[in-house]
Design a protein around this motif. Structure first.
Motif, PDB file in Angstrom:
ATOM      1  N   LEU A   1       0.841  -1.190   0.000  1.00  0.00           N
ATOM      2  CA  LEU A   1       0.000   0.000   0.000  1.00  0.00           C
ATOM      3  C   LEU A   1       0.879   1.244   0.000  1.00  0.00           C
ATOM      4  O   LEU A   1       2.025   1.220   0.462  1.00  0.00           O
ATOM      5  N   ASP A   2       0.318   2.334  -0.516  1.00  0.00           N
ATOM      6  CA  ASP A   2       1.066   3.583  -0.506  1.00  0.00           C
ATOM      7  C   ASP A   2       0.847   4.323   0.815  1.00  0.00           C
ATOM      8  O   ASP A   2       0.156   3.837   1.722  1.00  0.00           O
ATOM      9  N   ALA A   3       1.400   5.519   0.911  1.00  0.00           N
ATOM     10  CA  ALA A   3       1.351   6.260   2.169  1.00  0.00           C
ATOM     11  C   ALA A   3      -0.054   6.695   2.544  1.00  0.00           C
ATOM     12  O   ALA A   3      -0.308   7.029   3.710  1.00  0.00           O
ATOM     13  N   GLY A   4      -0.981   6.695   1.602  1.00  0.00           N
ATOM     14  CA  GLY A   4      -2.358   7.068   1.913  1.00  0.00           C
ATOM     15  C   GLY A   4      -3.065   6.070   2.803  1.00  0.00           C
ATOM     16  O   GLY A   4      -4.181   6.347   3.277  1.00  0.00           O
ATOM     17  N   TYR A   5      -2.435   4.912   3.065  1.00  0.00           N
ATOM     18  CA  TYR A   5      -3.025   3.889   3.928  1.00  0.00           C
ATOM     19  C   TYR A   5      -2.285   3.773   5.261  1.00  0.00           C
ATOM     20  O   TYR A   5      -2.571   2.857   6.044  1.00  0.00           O
ATOM     21  N   ASP A   6      -1.357   4.660   5.518  1.00  0.00           N
ATOM     22  CA  ASP A   6      -0.557   4.565   6.738  1.00  0.00           C
ATOM     23  C   ASP A   6      -1.335   5.157   7.913  1.00  0.00           C
ATOM     24  O   ASP A   6      -1.016   6.250   8.419  1.00  0.00           O
ATOM     25  N   TYR A   7      -2.358   4.407   8.352  1.00  0.00           N
ATOM     26  CA  TYR A   7      -3.177   4.809   9.487  1.00  0.00           C
ATOM     27  C   TYR A   7      -3.382   3.599  10.407  1.00  0.00           C
ATOM     28  O   TYR A   7      -3.344   2.439   9.942  1.00  0.00           O
ATOM     29  N   ARG A   8      -3.609   3.879  11.685  1.00  0.00           N
ATOM     30  CA  ARG A   8      -3.744   2.796  12.655  1.00  0.00           C
ATOM     31  C   ARG A   8      -4.885   1.847  12.332  1.00  0.00           C
ATOM     32  O   ARG A   8      -4.722   0.620  12.448  1.00  0.00           O
ATOM     33  N   PRO A   9      -6.085   2.319  11.912  1.00  0.00           N
ATOM     34  CA  PRO A   9      -7.153   1.367  11.570  1.00  0.00           C
ATOM     35  C   PRO A   9      -6.765   0.394  10.455  1.00  0.00           C
ATOM     36  O   PRO A   9      -7.220  -0.763  10.455  1.00  0.00           O
ATOM     37  N   VAL A  10      -5.935   0.836   9.522  1.00  0.00           N
ATOM     38  CA  VAL A  10      -5.502  -0.059   8.449  1.00  0.00           C
ATOM     39  C   VAL A  10      -4.602  -1.154   9.009  1.00  0.00           C
ATOM     40  O   VAL A  10      -4.767  -2.344   8.692  1.00  0.00           O
ATOM     41  N   HIS A  11      -3.647  -0.785   9.842  1.00  0.00           N
ATOM     42  CA  HIS A  11      -2.765  -1.786  10.455  1.00  0.00           C
ATOM     43  C   HIS A  11      -3.580  -2.774  11.285  1.00  0.00           C
ATOM     44  O   HIS A  11      -3.297  -3.979  11.280  1.00  0.00           O
ATOM     45  N   THR A  12      -4.586  -2.275  11.990  1.00  0.00           N
ATOM     46  CA  THR A  12      -5.423  -3.156  12.807  1.00  0.00           C
ATOM     47  C   THR A  12      -6.223  -4.120  11.938  1.00  0.00           C
ATOM     48  O   THR A  12      -6.307  -5.328  12.241  1.00  0.00           O
ATOM     49  N   ALA A  13      -6.801  -3.597  10.853  1.00  0.00           N
ATOM     50  CA  ALA A  13      -7.598  -4.450   9.966  1.00  0.00           C
ATOM     51  C   ALA A  13      -6.742  -5.535   9.324  1.00  0.00           C
ATOM     52  O   ALA A  13      -7.178  -6.690   9.186  1.00  0.00           O
ATOM     53  N   LEU A  14      -5.523  -5.201   8.938  1.00  0.00           N
ATOM     54  CA  LEU A  14      -4.637  -6.190   8.327  1.00  0.00           C
ATOM     55  C   LEU A  14      -4.200  -7.244   9.341  1.00  0.00           C
ATOM     56  O   LEU A  14      -4.117  -8.434   9.019  1.00  0.00           O
ATOM     57  N   ALA A  15      -3.935  -6.810  10.574  1.00  0.00           N
ATOM     58  CA  ALA A  15      -3.527  -7.764  11.605  1.00  0.00           C
ATOM     59  C   ALA A  15      -4.653  -8.737  11.930  1.00  0.00           C
ATOM     60  O   ALA A  15      -4.412  -9.937  12.139  1.00  0.00           O
ATOM     61  N   GLU A  16      -5.882  -8.254  11.964  1.00  0.00           N
ATOM     62  CA  GLU A  16      -7.020  -9.129  12.251  1.00  0.00           C
ATOM     63  C   GLU A  16      -7.205 -10.186  11.173  1.00  0.00           C
ATOM     64  O   GLU A  16      -7.693 -11.279  11.451  1.00  0.00           O
ATOM     65  N   ARG A  17      -6.828  -9.868   9.946  1.00  0.00           N
ATOM     66  CA  ARG A  17      -7.001 -10.802   8.829  1.00  0.00           C
ATOM     67  C   ARG A  17      -5.743 -11.615   8.534  1.00  0.00           C
ATOM     68  O   ARG A  17      -5.723 -12.402   7.586  1.00  0.00           O
TER      69      ARG A  17
END
Length: 283
Positions: free
Chosen positions: A184-200
């Protein structure tokens, strides 16, 4: 002359027509006007997808614009395009193999002058109506999931829905990737994104905000190339459909076309068949 090479569109048309449900003739006297062939309507829809022309301009004496719209809605209600897309992806996965362990995602904003359910004020087009496609591809760039939304929706907020669609697709394909990674590019560098990826259970490869990162980093360039492939279709580049189901219909048809073209190009070196093209360069 077909707007798409016959080697690409012929197998798509054949499979699409095969998936259509049987439509019995219920007229009591059997003396009504004959139903326009599905092949004729399908070719008009392909012309509307590739070009920037509306239904009135692709219609002719053989098939009216009203017939095209009615048949499109009939096929959407029957869910045929979803079965077609699944069949195409399965064929690609069996012959070449989807690279689902290396994923890439990005958003792409296009014009939507007619507005509609998946349109919003575009921040990159002076507030005009636009549509955003949240695109997820495999490691080669095959578009596996495309989620439409308004152009005013931020990229990272569409990622959970995109990943949910991807999970549903892998279940239907019976191809669950092991330890996938997502670029992903820098437009996805947010905590909810990291959390969603970790859950999956997906490994993040996200460029940091405020840092200039080349597009070649972590294979992000493949999704940019896929966005370019999708925007080669006039109906997607300038979306005039107001209903979401119609937008998704053309997105699925474009995805099937891109996948079959890539399948022929990559299988050209390893397989031989009766209609084998002379060159893998199919435009």
């Amino acid at each position: 002359m077909s707007v798409v090479p016959a080697s690409i569109i012929d197998p798509i048309r054949e499979e699409f027509l095969r998936l259509l449900p049987a439509r019995p003739d219920s007229h009591p006297l059997g003396c009504h006007n004959p139903r326009i062939a599905d092949t004729v309507v399908f070719d008009r829809l392909v012309l509307a997808l590739v070009s920037v022309m509306g239904y009135e301009r692709v219609a002719d004496r053989a098939c009216s614009a009203l017939t095209i719209r009615r048949r499109r809605d009939e096929w959407i209600e029957a869910g045929v395009i979803g079965h077609l897309l699944l069949t195409v992806l399965r064929a690609y996965d069996q012959i070449v193999g989807l690279e689902l362990e290396d994923l890439a995602a990005d958003g792409c904003t296009t014009k939507a002058p007619s507005g509609g359910q998946r349109a919003g004020k575009s921040p990159v087009d002076r507030g005009k109506q636009g549509t955003k496609h949240s695109q997820l591809t495999d490691g080669y760039g095959i578009p596996v999931v495309t989620v439409p939304a308004g152009a005013n929706i931020r990229d990272h907020t569409l990622l959970p829905e995109t990943l949910d669609e991807f999970t549903a697709l892998t279940d239907r394909l019976d191809h669950a990737p092991q330890n996938p990674a997502l670029s992903l590019d820098a437009g996805y560098d947010y905590r909810p994104v990291h959390t969603a990826l970790a859950e999956r259970g997906i490994g993040p490869r996200i460029s940091r905000r405020g840092t200039k990162t080349p597009i070649q980093t972590d294979g992000r360039w493949v999704v940019e190339r896929t966005n370019s492939w999708m925007n080669n279709f006039g109906k997607l580049r300038r979306n005039t459909e107001r209903r979401r189901v119609c937008t998704e219909f053309f997105l699925a048809l474009a995805t099937a076309t891109i996948t079959v073209r890539s399948l022929i190009r990559r299988a050209w070196y390893t397989h031989r068949w009766d209609t084998h093209p002379r060159s893998p360069r199919i435009r």
